[in-house]
Design a protein around this motif. Structure first.
Motif, PDB file in Angstrom:
ATOM      1  N   ARG A   1       0.832  -1.027   0.017  1.00 56.02           N
ATOM      2  CA  ARG A   1       0.087   0.124   0.068  1.00 56.02           C
ATOM      3  C   ARG A   1       0.923   1.409   0.099  1.00 56.02           C
ATOM      4  NH1 ARG A   1      -3.002  -2.719   3.984  1.00 56.02           N
ATOM      5  NH2 ARG A   1      -2.059  -1.474   5.641  1.00 56.02           N
ATOM      6  N   ASP A   2       2.064   1.203   0.648  1.00 56.52           N
ATOM      7  CA  ASP A   2       2.727   2.436   0.678  1.00 56.52           C
ATOM      8  C   ASP A   2       3.711   2.757  -0.450  1.00 56.52           C
ATOM      9  OD1 ASP A   2       2.138   2.656   3.558  1.00 56.52           O
ATOM     10  OD2 ASP A   2       3.814   1.575   4.223  1.00 56.52           O
ATOM     11  N   GLY A   3       3.536   1.905  -1.353  1.00 57.44           N
ATOM     12  CA  GLY A   3       4.237   2.095  -2.737  1.00 57.44           C
ATOM     13  C   GLY A   3       5.540   1.415  -2.721  1.00 57.44           C
ATOM     14  N   ASP A   4       5.953   1.167  -4.207  1.00 60.72           N
ATOM     15  CA  ASP A   4       7.175   0.407  -4.390  1.00 60.72           C
ATOM     16  C   ASP A   4       8.392   1.507  -4.764  1.00 60.72           C
ATOM     17  OD1 ASP A   4       7.872   0.222  -7.481  1.00 60.72           O
ATOM     18  OD2 ASP A   4       5.808   0.628  -7.091  1.00 60.72           O
ATOM     19  N   LEU A   5       9.528   0.918  -4.733  1.00 62.70           N
ATOM     20  CA  LEU A   5      10.757   1.734  -4.860  1.00 62.70           C
ATOM     21  C   LEU A   5      10.712   2.590  -6.285  1.00 62.70           C
ATOM     22  CD1 LEU A   5      14.302   1.023  -3.746  1.00 62.70           C
ATOM     23  CD2 LEU A   5      13.839   1.699  -6.087  1.00 62.70           C
ATOM     24  N   VAL A   6      10.581   1.850  -7.425  1.00 65.82           N
ATOM     25  CA  VAL A   6      10.738   2.392  -8.668  1.00 65.82           C
ATOM     26  C   VAL A   6       9.631   3.328  -8.758  1.00 65.82           C
ATOM     27  CG1 VAL A   6      10.381   1.762 -11.042  1.00 65.82           C
ATOM     28  CG2 VAL A   6      11.827   0.341  -9.782  1.00 65.82           C
ATOM     29  N   THR A   7       8.226   3.271  -8.225  1.00 65.53           N
ATOM     30  CA  THR A   7       7.408   4.315  -8.222  1.00 65.53           C
ATOM     31  C   THR A   7       7.994   5.605  -7.620  1.00 65.53           C
ATOM     32  OG1 THR A   7       5.559   2.610  -8.490  1.00 65.53           O
ATOM     33  CG2 THR A   7       5.005   4.820  -7.706  1.00 65.53           C
ATOM     34  N   ARG A   8       8.566   5.211  -6.487  1.00 64.43           N
ATOM     35  CA  ARG A   8       9.030   6.521  -5.650  1.00 64.43           C
ATOM     36  C   ARG A   8       9.903   7.212  -6.273  1.00 64.43           C
ATOM     37  NH1 ARG A   8       8.305   4.891   0.760  1.00 64.43           N
ATOM     38  NH2 ARG A   8       6.612   3.518   0.534  1.00 64.43           N
ATOM     39  N   LEU A   9      11.061   6.533  -6.914  1.00 65.67           N
ATOM     40  CA  LEU A   9      12.031   7.075  -7.527  1.00 65.67           C
ATOM     41  C   LEU A   9      11.747   7.483  -8.938  1.00 65.67           C
ATOM     42  CD1 LEU A   9      15.247   7.011  -7.970  1.00 65.67           C
ATOM     43  CD2 LEU A   9      15.132   4.778  -9.296  1.00 65.67           C
ATOM     44  N   VAL A  10      11.078   7.201  -9.546  1.00 68.07           N
ATOM     45  CA  VAL A  10      10.346   7.954 -10.872  1.00 68.07           C
ATOM     46  C   VAL A  10       9.830   9.387 -10.441  1.00 68.07           C
ATOM     47  CG1 VAL A  10       8.638   7.925 -12.595  1.00 68.07           C
ATOM     48  CG2 VAL A  10      10.273   6.233 -12.553  1.00 68.07           C
ATOM     49  N   LYS A  11       9.077   9.132  -9.475  1.00 65.16           N
ATOM     50  CA  LYS A  11       8.417  10.533  -9.054  1.00 65.16           C
ATOM     51  C   LYS A  11       9.502  11.299  -8.467  1.00 65.16           C
ATOM     52  CE  LYS A  11       4.688  12.258  -5.790  1.00 65.16           C
ATOM     53  NZ  LYS A  11       3.651  11.643  -4.613  1.00 65.16           N
ATOM     54  N   PHE A  12      10.353  11.064  -7.676  1.00 61.05           N
ATOM     55  CA  PHE A  12      11.643  11.781  -7.230  1.00 61.05           C
ATOM     56  C   PHE A  12      12.289  12.451  -8.318  1.00 61.05           C
ATOM     57  CE2 PHE A  12      15.923  12.061  -5.918  1.00 61.05           C
ATOM     58  CZ  PHE A  12      15.998  12.851  -4.933  1.00 61.05           C
ATOM     59  N   LEU A  13      12.509  11.695  -9.355  1.00 59.11           N
ATOM     60  CA  LEU A  13      13.391  12.043 -10.327  1.00 59.11           C
ATOM     61  C   LEU A  13      12.436  13.237 -11.346  1.00 59.11           C
ATOM     62  CD1 LEU A  13      15.062   8.923 -11.333  1.00 59.11           C
ATOM     63  CD2 LEU A  13      16.088  11.147 -10.285  1.00 59.11           C
ATOM     64  N   GLU A  14      11.150  13.187 -11.612  1.00 59.73           N
ATOM     65  CA  GLU A  14      10.381  13.831 -12.298  1.00 59.73           C
ATOM     66  C   GLU A  14      10.681  15.272 -12.408  1.00 59.73           C
ATOM     67  OE1 GLU A  14       6.918  11.060 -13.785  1.00 59.73           O
ATOM     68  OE2 GLU A  14       6.572  12.410 -12.167  1.00 59.73           O
ATOM     69  N   SER A  15      10.935  15.732 -11.179  1.00 59.29           N
ATOM     70  CA  SER A  15      11.211  17.171 -11.063  1.00 59.29           C
ATOM     71  C   SER A  15      12.542  17.602 -11.039  1.00 59.29           C
ATOM     72  CB  SER A  15      10.495  17.646  -9.567  1.00 59.29           C
ATOM     73  OG  SER A  15      11.251  16.958  -8.572  1.00 59.29           O
ATOM     74  N   ARG A  16      13.392  16.661 -11.342  1.00 58.37           N
ATOM     75  CA  ARG A  16      14.831  16.951 -11.416  1.00 58.37           C
ATOM     76  C   ARG A  16      15.410  16.726 -12.636  1.00 58.37           C
ATOM     77  NH1 ARG A  16      12.998  15.387  -6.398  1.00 58.37           N
ATOM     78  NH2 ARG A  16      14.008  16.462  -4.545  1.00 58.37           N
ATOM     79  N   ILE A  17      14.937  16.442 -13.714  1.00 53.47           N
ATOM     80  CA  ILE A  17      15.370  15.990 -15.178  1.00 53.47           C
ATOM     81  C   ILE A  17      14.842  16.929 -16.053  1.00 53.47           C
ATOM     82  CG2 ILE A  17      15.453  14.220 -16.805  1.00 53.47           C
ATOM     83  CD1 ILE A  17      15.444  12.119 -14.772  1.00 53.47           C
TER      84      ILE A  17
END
Length: 408
Positions: free
Chosen positions: A392-408
């Motif tokens: 429910r809390d979310g997987d690593l790749v989903t969180r990583l992509v979200k983290f990077l979207e504002s930085r690329i």
């Protein structure tokens, strides 16, 4: 003549440690990024010009320093080749000299602080815009991880500045989560509910279907005197125990517990003593190991990759954490147990903590194992509850992509 390589969206660097630990995590990460790692922003191509990422067409390159060890969990890999495609991932042998004209990907992941080669960092600095640089750290449940997750560390490369971001896998919403590919939980549930399929699986290992009161245990751990103790306990068990034992570092302790120290064994062997049967298994690929975890009543696992997969298996497990000097690993173990045991009754939580400590400290297990019938059902339900919470809390790749979207 070899075909030119495409521009890569992801570069992942991995130094193989302990044969399978780090490469196990990064190989899973690479395959999941290939399928699910699309970032909703504009990247850059080999010319430095912005090019939109193509939906479903992510290109991932995995740099590995020890291909021989990698090949043991990836049978399609040829350790003699410098570069090759495996399962849609370009695997590059990482050695001192970089391939000619190598162009860094949009995102560069430095797995477990393995330190990128200096010439590659220099080429990163030449890119415009430069790649997003991520240090994917080891999994930890310690409280300080939440404060460090996502922080940037400025790196001076010549007259250019690059930011390296720290990304911590973890067990809370303020960390990076755990690797879990889409569809894994549904696949696990189908497997565990398919009685005919389970019988066929056991038959593929030359074992009969599981008896009504039989306990089946998988063991992939480091050396521990507690393993010898457990093997002795299982021989005297009032119920049958079958131990599924991949060849590895725990085999000598099992043989000592059987009174067969130093005996030569090989995959396929079936050893019996009292109520215990020990089935020796060959090393398997990662999908095969998942199925083993899903099928057993109890899994003893080690390191990071098998530890995470045991949690997704939704079955009881004990974690044999990698030993460190001055008992530093016990702090990490207890940090995890504080999360894992939080919703259990105090008596059950105390017993489970003691079981994990015994495995990691090499302690006698007879009194602890005698309490298995008392706690097994509650532990099994907790395994499912814990897996559901993590998912429910979310997987690593989903969180990583979200983290990077504002930085690329």
């Amino acid at each position: 003549m070899t075909s030119p390589l495409p521009p890569f969206d992801w570069d992942i660097f991995c130094t193989v440690v302990d044969n399978f630990g780090d490469i196990g995590v990064t190989w899973r990460l690479a395959r999941q990024l290939k399928r699910e790692g699309r970032i909703e922003s504009r990247g850059h191509g080999t010319s430095g010009e912005a090019t939109p990422a193509q939906d479903g067409d992510m290109q991932v390159r995995l740099w590995v320093d020890d291909l021989a060890s990698f090949a043991r969990i990836c049978p399609g890999l040829d350790p003699a080749r410098d570069g090759q495609w495996v399962d849609g991932i370009y695997v590059q042998h990482w050695h001192e000299r970089l391939p000619a004209n190598v162009v860094p990907a949009n995102v560069v992941i430095e797995a477990f602080a393995c330190e990128l080669p200096a010439p590659f960092i220099e080429r990163m600095a030449e890119q415009s815009p430069p790649p997003c640089w991520v240090n994917l750290e080891y999994l930890s449940a310690e409280s300080w991880v939440e404060d460090c997750h996502g922080l940037a560390s400025p790196q001076q490369v010549g007259n250019k500045r690059l930011d390296k971001f720290f990304f911590f896998p973890g067990f809370t919403a303020r960390t990076g989560g755990l690797l879990c590919e889409q569809g894994l939980i549904a696949e696990r549930d189908r497997w565990q509910q398919d009685e005919a399929g389970l019988a066929a699986y056991w038959a593929s290992l030359d074992l009969p279907p599981q008896a009504e009161h039989e306990i089946r245990v998988s063991l992939f751990a480091y050396e521990s005197e507690a393993i010898r103790s457990l093997v002795i306990d299982w021989q005297a068990s009032p119920t049958r125990v079958t131990l599924l034992l991949p060849l590895g570092r725990a085999v000598p302790d099992v043989l000592r517990g059987l009174g067969r120290e130093g005996e030569a064994v090989q995959p396929g062997d079936l050893l019996r003593a009292g109520s215990l049967a020990v089935k020796l298994l060959p090393m398997t690929d990662q999908a095969g190991y998942d199925r083993l975890l899903w099928s057993c009543d109890l899994n003893l696992v080690r390191g990071e990759d098998s530890f995470v997969r045991a949690q997704w298996a939704a079955r009881p497990f004990l974690w044999h954490i990698y030993p460190q000097e001055e008992q530093a690993h016990m702090v990490k173990l207890d940090g995890f147990l504080d999360h894992y045991l939080a919703d259990l009754p105090p008596e059950t939580a105390s017993w489970l903590r003691a079981c994990n400590h015994a495995l990691n400290q090499g302690e006698e297990t007879r009194e602890l194992w005698a309490q298995w019938p008392q706690y097994a059902a509650r532990w099994r339900q907790h395994g499912r509850d814990w897996s559901q919470k993590l998912h429910r809390d979310g997987d690593l790749v989903t969180r990583l992509v979200k983290f990077l979207e504002s930085r690329i």
